[in-house]
Motif scaffolding. Structure first.
Motif, PDB file in Angstrom:
ATOM      1  N   MET A  69       0.835  -1.202   0.000  1.00  0.00           N
ATOM      2  CA  MET A  69       0.000   0.000   0.000  1.00  0.00           C
ATOM      3  C   MET A  69       0.876   1.261   0.000  1.00  0.00           C
ATOM      4  O   MET A  69       2.007   1.231   0.468  1.00  0.00           O
ATOM      5  N   ALA A  70       0.345   2.344  -0.534  1.00  0.00           N
ATOM      6  CA  ALA A  70       1.091   3.614  -0.564  1.00  0.00           C
ATOM      7  C   ALA A  70       1.302   4.135   0.860  1.00  0.00           C
ATOM      8  O   ALA A  70       0.603   3.739   1.788  1.00  0.00           O
ATOM      9  N   LEU A  71       2.257   5.055   1.003  1.00  0.00           N
ATOM     10  CA  LEU A  71       2.489   5.670   2.320  1.00  0.00           C
ATOM     11  C   LEU A  71       1.248   6.462   2.738  1.00  0.00           C
ATOM     12  O   LEU A  71       0.849   6.463   3.899  1.00  0.00           O
ATOM     13  N   MET A  72       0.652   7.146   1.755  1.00  0.00           N
ATOM     14  CA  MET A  72      -0.609   7.843   2.007  1.00  0.00           C
ATOM     15  C   MET A  72      -1.478   7.738   0.757  1.00  0.00           C
ATOM     16  O   MET A  72      -0.997   7.971  -0.348  1.00  0.00           O
ATOM     17  N   SER A  73      -2.721   7.386   0.977  1.00  0.00           N
ATOM     18  CA  SER A  73      -3.639   7.220  -0.148  1.00  0.00           C
ATOM     19  C   SER A  73      -4.825   8.165   0.056  1.00  0.00           C
ATOM     20  O   SER A  73      -5.486   8.118   1.095  1.00  0.00           O
ATOM     21  N   CYS A  74      -5.062   9.021  -0.927  1.00  0.00           N
ATOM     22  CA  CYS A  74      -6.126  10.027  -0.795  1.00  0.00           C
ATOM     23  C   CYS A  74      -7.168   9.738  -1.874  1.00  0.00           C
ATOM     24  O   CYS A  74      -6.829   9.632  -3.049  1.00  0.00           O
ATOM     25  N   ARG A  75      -8.408   9.628  -1.461  1.00  0.00           N
ATOM     26  CA  ARG A  75      -9.469   9.305  -2.410  1.00  0.00           C
ATOM     27  C   ARG A  75     -10.611  10.301  -2.325  1.00  0.00           C
ATOM     28  O   ARG A  75     -11.201  10.496  -1.249  1.00  0.00           O
ATOM     29  N   ASN A  76     -10.880  10.945  -3.474  1.00  0.00           N
ATOM     30  CA  ASN A  76     -12.074  11.805  -3.631  1.00  0.00           C
ATOM     31  C   ASN A  76     -12.180  12.881  -2.557  1.00  0.00           C
ATOM     32  O   ASN A  76     -13.271  13.129  -2.024  1.00  0.00           O
ATOM     33  N   LEU A  77     -11.061  13.523  -2.249  1.00  0.00           N
ATOM     34  CA  LEU A  77     -11.082  14.545  -1.190  1.00  0.00           C
ATOM     35  C   LEU A  77     -11.830  15.787  -1.664  1.00  0.00           C
ATOM     36  O   LEU A  77     -11.536  16.348  -2.726  1.00  0.00           O
ATOM     37  N   THR A  78     -12.780  16.212  -0.868  1.00  0.00           N
ATOM     38  CA  THR A  78     -13.532  17.431  -1.141  1.00  0.00           C
ATOM     39  C   THR A  78     -13.587  18.240   0.147  1.00  0.00           C
ATOM     40  O   THR A  78     -13.905  17.701   1.207  1.00  0.00           O
ATOM     41  N   ILE A  79     -13.213  19.530   0.047  1.00  0.00           N
ATOM     42  CA  ILE A  79     -13.154  20.383   1.238  1.00  0.00           C
ATOM     43  C   ILE A  79     -13.871  21.698   0.950  1.00  0.00           C
ATOM     44  O   ILE A  79     -13.627  22.330  -0.093  1.00  0.00           O
ATOM     45  N   PHE A  80     -14.722  22.080   1.853  1.00  0.00           N
ATOM     46  CA  PHE A  80     -15.473  23.334   1.737  1.00  0.00           C
ATOM     47  C   PHE A  80     -15.087  24.277   2.858  1.00  0.00           C
ATOM     48  O   PHE A  80     -14.784  23.843   3.976  1.00  0.00           O
ATOM     49  N   TYR A  81     -15.122  25.593   2.598  1.00  0.00           N
ATOM     50  CA  TYR A  81     -15.182  26.605   3.645  1.00  0.00           C
ATOM     51  C   TYR A  81     -16.608  27.150   3.585  1.00  0.00           C
ATOM     52  O   TYR A  81     -16.955  27.835   2.610  1.00  0.00           O
ATOM     53  N   GLU A  82     -17.406  26.805   4.560  1.00  0.00           N
ATOM     54  CA  GLU A  82     -18.840  27.119   4.534  1.00  0.00           C
ATOM     55  C   GLU A  82     -19.436  26.674   3.190  1.00  0.00           C
ATOM     56  O   GLU A  82     -19.407  25.491   2.894  1.00  0.00           O
ATOM     57  N   ASN A  83     -19.843  27.640   2.333  1.00  0.00           N
ATOM     58  CA  ASN A  83     -20.480  27.203   1.082  1.00  0.00           C
ATOM     59  C   ASN A  83     -19.518  27.183  -0.106  1.00  0.00           C
ATOM     60  O   ASN A  83     -19.931  26.911  -1.233  1.00  0.00           O
ATOM     61  N   THR A  84     -18.245  27.490   0.154  1.00  0.00           N
ATOM     62  CA  THR A  84     -17.286  27.568  -0.963  1.00  0.00           C
ATOM     63  C   THR A  84     -16.439  26.312  -1.028  1.00  0.00           C
ATOM     64  O   THR A  84     -15.785  25.944  -0.039  1.00  0.00           O
ATOM     65  N   CYS A  85     -16.421  25.713  -2.200  1.00  0.00           N
ATOM     66  CA  CYS A  85     -15.609  24.500  -2.388  1.00  0.00           C
ATOM     67  C   CYS A  85     -14.168  24.906  -2.726  1.00  0.00           C
ATOM     68  O   CYS A  85     -13.927  25.589  -3.726  1.00  0.00           O
ATOM     69  N   ALA A  86     -13.209  24.508  -1.889  1.00  0.00           N
ATOM     70  CA  ALA A  86     -11.801  24.865  -2.132  1.00  0.00           C
ATOM     71  C   ALA A  86     -11.025  23.709  -2.752  1.00  0.00           C
ATOM     72  O   ALA A  86     -10.027  23.926  -3.445  1.00  0.00           O
ATOM     73  N   VAL A  87     -11.459  22.480  -2.485  1.00  0.00           N
ATOM     74  CA  VAL A  87     -10.808  21.288  -3.048  1.00  0.00           C
ATOM     75  C   VAL A  87     -11.919  20.339  -3.496  1.00  0.00           C
ATOM     76  O   VAL A  87     -12.823  20.037  -2.712  1.00  0.00           O
ATOM     77  N   LYS A  88     -11.837  19.889  -4.766  1.00  0.00           N
ATOM     78  CA  LYS A  88     -12.950  19.108  -5.304  1.00  0.00           C
ATOM     79  C   LYS A  88     -12.492  17.755  -5.854  1.00  0.00           C
ATOM     80  O   LYS A  88     -11.707  17.705  -6.810  1.00  0.00           O
ATOM     81  N   ASP A  89     -12.901  16.717  -5.197  1.00  0.00           N
ATOM     82  CA  ASP A  89     -12.781  15.349  -5.707  1.00  0.00           C
ATOM     83  C   ASP A  89     -11.340  14.995  -6.116  1.00  0.00           C
ATOM     84  O   ASP A  89     -11.101  14.543  -7.242  1.00  0.00           O
ATOM     85  N   VAL A  90     -10.409  15.191  -5.207  1.00  0.00           N
ATOM     86  CA  VAL A  90      -8.985  14.984  -5.511  1.00  0.00           C
ATOM     87  C   VAL A  90      -8.532  13.610  -5.003  1.00  0.00           C
ATOM     88  O   VAL A  90      -8.727  13.287  -3.833  1.00  0.00           O
TER      89      VAL A  90
END
Ligand SMILES: Nc1ncnc2c1ncn2[C@@H]1O[C@H](COP(=O)(O)OP(=O)(O)OP(=O)(O)O)[C@@H](O)[C@H]1O
Length: 235
Positions: free
Chosen positions: A1-22
């Motif tokens: 397995m990878a050292l870190m595996s990131c799947r479909n990361l999505t991050i919002f600040y209130e109603n603003t999407c800053a990171v989408k499906d990474v």
């Protein structure tokens, strides 16, 4: 397995999407530079990887025995941090906090590791000095020593050379490169220095809220994402 595996990361600040499906994987020993325009979500992504801000969706999984508390982090420096009234030694030692667990005090091992990392960063002689009396380059070395006290596996660095003069910048980059090559520490670094990123980063992660590119630097240089950021300079 990878050292870190990131799947479909999505991050919002209130109603603003800053990171989408990474989604991407970090392998042990990688040197990854995160690039992208201002406001493209680079710092937010890094904070999401560390669990410092909640994910709206997605998952970060650590492999190979890596724990999120054992990742060294060097955040973007603020004016307040530059004026922090503690000694060089105390600040570097505080990097051991995550490993201290429920123990009330730092142990001998923590103190030994701190002194070793101050030596490694070439600031051992400054250990008794107040952090706020140091130059910008010296301060960044202290923060790097602190981050190294937290880990010998993975460093997340957010624009570590901001505000440094060209000589201090080169010295800090050299230190970071050596930590990666000689100690095998995985490095993930947000960088506005495109030249440096393509010359030294083994992999490029290009953000524009979404992931525009992730892969080896050679492939990135031929990509549309690279052309978009540089206007053709990477070709
Ligand atoms: N604490 C916050 N509250 C609300 N919005 C935020 C917050 N932090 C960042 N943002 C917004 O989220 C988006 C992504 O910001 P982020 O700092 O992750 O970008 P960045 O690529 O690291 O930018 P830069 O290169 O300028 O440092 C931006 O639109 C920013 O305005």
């Amino acid at each position: 397995m990878a050292l870190m595996s990131c799947r479909n990361l999505t991050i919002f600040y209130e109603n603003t999407c800053a990171v989408k499906d990474v989604s991407f994987d970090i392998e042990a020993g990688d040197y990854i530079c995160i690039v992208g325009e201002n406001g493209s979500g680079k710092s937010t992504l890094v904070k999401g990887l560390l669990g410092l801000i909640p994910l709206r969706a997605g998952v970060v999984r650590c492999g190979e025995g890596l724990s999120p508390t054992a990742i060294g982090y060097l955040p973007q420096q603020t004016v307040v941090q530059k004026d922090f009234p503690a000694s060089v030694y105390e600040i570097a030692l505080s990097g051991c906090l995550g490993r201290r667990g429920l123990r009330p005090f730092y142990g001998a091992e923590d103190r030994k590791k701190t002194l070793e990392n101050l030596k490694r960063m070439g600031i051992y002689d400054l250990r008794g000095k107040s952090y706020r009396d140091l130059s910008g380059g010296q301060q960044q070395r202290v923060l790097l020593a602190r981050a190294l006290c937290a880990t010998d596996r993975m460093l997340l660095l957010d624009e570590p050379v901001t505000g440094l003069d060209p000589i201090a910048t080169t010295e800090l980059y050299d230190l970071i490169g050596r930590i990666n090559r000689e100690q095998g520490v995985t490095v993930v670094m947000v960088s506005h220095d495109f030249r440096y990123a393509i010359e030294h980063g083994g992999k490029i992660l290009h953000m524009d809220r979404e992931l525009l590119f992730y892969g080896p630097t050679k492939a990135y240089l031929k990509s549309d994402a690279c052309r978009r950021l540089t206007g053709g300079m990477g070709k």
